[in-house]
Design a protein around this motif. Structure first.
Motif, PDB file in Angstrom:
ATOM      1  N   SER A  67      67.857  34.102  42.571  1.00  0.00           N
ATOM      2  CA  SER A  67      69.008  34.121  43.481  1.00  0.00           C
ATOM      3  C   SER A  67      70.180  34.835  42.830  1.00  0.00           C
ATOM      4  O   SER A  67      70.216  35.033  41.619  1.00  0.00           O
ATOM      5  CB  SER A  67      69.406  32.699  43.891  1.00  0.00           C
ATOM      6  OG  SER A  67      69.732  31.936  42.767  1.00  0.00           O
TER       7      SER A  67
ATOM      8  N   THR B 276      69.345  34.011  48.163  1.00  0.00           N
ATOM      9  CA  THR B 276      67.993  34.217  47.639  1.00  0.00           C
ATOM     10  C   THR B 276      67.671  35.704  47.622  1.00  0.00           C
ATOM     11  O   THR B 276      68.149  36.466  48.468  1.00  0.00           O
ATOM     12  CB  THR B 276      66.940  33.483  48.484  1.00  0.00           C
ATOM     13  OG1 THR B 276      66.993  33.973  49.814  1.00  0.00           O
ATOM     14  CG2 THR B 276      67.172  31.992  48.461  1.00  0.00           C
TER      15      THR B 276
ATOM     16  N   LYS C  25      69.650  33.495  37.990  1.00  0.00           N
ATOM     17  CA  LYS C  25      70.791  33.865  38.828  1.00  0.00           C
ATOM     18  C   LYS C  25      71.395  35.123  38.243  1.00  0.00           C
ATOM     19  O   LYS C  25      71.695  35.189  37.075  1.00  0.00           O
ATOM     20  CB  LYS C  25      71.828  32.749  38.864  1.00  0.00           C
ATOM     21  CG  LYS C  25      71.377  31.564  39.673  1.00  0.00           C
ATOM     22  CD  LYS C  25      72.515  30.642  39.983  1.00  0.00           C
ATOM     23  CE  LYS C  25      71.986  29.511  40.835  1.00  0.00           C
ATOM     24  NZ  LYS C  25      73.001  28.740  41.445  1.00  0.00           N
TER      25      LYS C  25
END
Length: 117
Positions: free
Chosen positions: A42, A48, A116
């Motif tokens: 993500s 996402t 991330k």
């Protein structure tokens, strides 16, 4: 029925029974010898990222395991070598690369790696 026909029939039945017993014992003794890794890709804002490329490298052997994240940004790598260390590199167009090192996998367990950008 001739004696040889009866003998061959009994021999065939005995062979099939022996084979069934042998195969069932082999299946019952099967063991897990691998591990797996999964996670979610993500952005820093929580969006996402489907279609991200995920490559895990077993550092000592150089073995690579690769996949692409699904529509929910999740990925799964199965049948991986136990131990480590592993280095995971995730790339996505427009986001560059994310790298995480020193990941160790345990026998028969799934290691969670979330990234991330």
């Amino acid at each position: 029925m001739r004696k040889t026909d009866k003998f061959l029939r009994r021999l065939r039945i005995t062979f099939l029974m022996f084979s069934a017993i042998l195969l069932s014992g082999t299946i019952a003794l099967g063991q897990v010898t691998t591990s797996s890794m999964s996670g979610k890709v993500s952005s820093s804002s929580g969006e996402t990222l489907p279609g991200a490329t995920v490559i895990a490298t077993h550092t000592p052997s150089g073995t690579n395991y690769g996949t692409i994240s699904n529509a929910e940004g999740r990925f799964n790598l199965n049948g991986m070598r136990v131990g480590g260390p592993y280095t995971v590199e995730v790339t996505f167009i427009g986001y560059g690369a994310f790298t995480q090192s020193n990941i160790t996998l345990s026998l028969g367990e799934n290691s969670l790696v979330s990234t991330k950008f």
